[in-house]
Design a protein around this motif. Sequence first.
Motif, short mmCIF file in Angstrom:
data_model
loop_
_atom_site.label_atom_id
_atom_site.label_comp_id
_atom_site.label_asym_id
_atom_site.label_seq_id
_atom_site.Cartn_x
_atom_site.Cartn_y
_atom_site.Cartn_z
N THR A 2 -40.55 -4.71 29.67
CA THR A 2 -40.31 -6.13 29.43
C THR A 2 -41.54 -7.01 29.64
N PHE A 3 -42.69 -6.41 29.89
CA PHE A 3 -43.92 -7.19 30.10
C PHE A 3 -45.09 -6.42 29.53
N CYS A 4 -45.98 -7.11 28.86
CA CYS A 4 -47.16 -6.49 28.26
C CYS A 4 -48.41 -7.21 28.76
N ALA A 5 -49.16 -6.54 29.62
CA ALA A 5 -50.37 -7.15 30.18
C ALA A 5 -51.51 -7.16 29.16
N ASP A 6 -51.57 -6.15 28.30
CA ASP A 6 -52.67 -6.04 27.33
C ASP A 6 -52.12 -5.69 25.95
N PRO A 7 -51.95 -6.69 25.08
CA PRO A 7 -51.38 -6.42 23.76
C PRO A 7 -52.16 -5.38 22.95
N ASP A 64 -53.84 -2.73 24.04
CA ASP A 64 -53.44 -1.40 24.53
C ASP A 64 -52.02 -1.06 24.11
N HIS A 65 -51.14 -2.04 24.12
CA HIS A 65 -49.75 -1.84 23.73
C HIS A 65 -49.67 -1.31 22.29
N TYR A 66 -50.35 -1.98 21.36
CA TYR A 66 -50.29 -1.58 19.97
C TYR A 66 -51.06 -0.29 19.72
N THR A 67 -52.19 -0.10 20.39
CA THR A 67 -52.96 1.14 20.23
C THR A 67 -52.13 2.33 20.67
N PHE A 68 -51.48 2.21 21.83
CA PHE A 68 -50.62 3.29 22.31
C PHE A 68 -49.49 3.56 21.31
N GLY A 69 -48.85 2.51 20.81
CA GLY A 69 -47.75 2.67 19.88
C GLY A 69 -48.16 3.39 18.60
N VAL A 70 -49.30 3.00 18.05
CA VAL A 70 -49.79 3.65 16.83
C VAL A 70 -50.16 5.10 17.11
N ASP A 71 -50.86 5.34 18.21
CA ASP A 71 -51.24 6.71 18.56
C ASP A 71 -50.01 7.58 18.81
N PHE A 72 -49.01 7.02 19.47
CA PHE A 72 -47.78 7.76 19.75
C PHE A 72 -47.05 8.12 18.45
N PHE A 73 -46.97 7.16 17.54
CA PHE A 73 -46.31 7.39 16.26
C PHE A 73 -47.05 8.45 15.45
N ILE A 74 -48.36 8.33 15.35
CA ILE A 74 -49.15 9.29 14.59
C ILE A 74 -49.08 10.68 15.22
N GLY A 75 -49.08 10.74 16.55
CA GLY A 75 -48.94 12.03 17.23
C GLY A 75 -47.62 12.69 16.90
#
Length: 75
Positions: A48-53, A55-66
């Motif tokens: 429910t909280f995102c300190a670094d947008p 990093d949030h999007y980078t992780f999401g894209v990397d997770f999806f591609i993985g």
Amino acid sequence: MVLGEPGAATPQQSPDEAAESSRRKRLTLESLPPQRYPNVVQAAPFLTFCADPEDHYTFGVDFFIGGIAALPLPR
């Protein structure tokens, strides 16, 4: 499906409204039965909280591609 970063204000919300909405969502997740949903209850602040947008999007894209990369090739 994730539609935005956790805790971010929508165009219709003020920053105070976004903070209150995030707080209510966190409390909702934290109030789930911990015996049944221990990981969700423990992760509630991070869901429910995102300190670094960025990093949030980078992780999401990397997770999806993985996940796509791990799929077996069609025969």
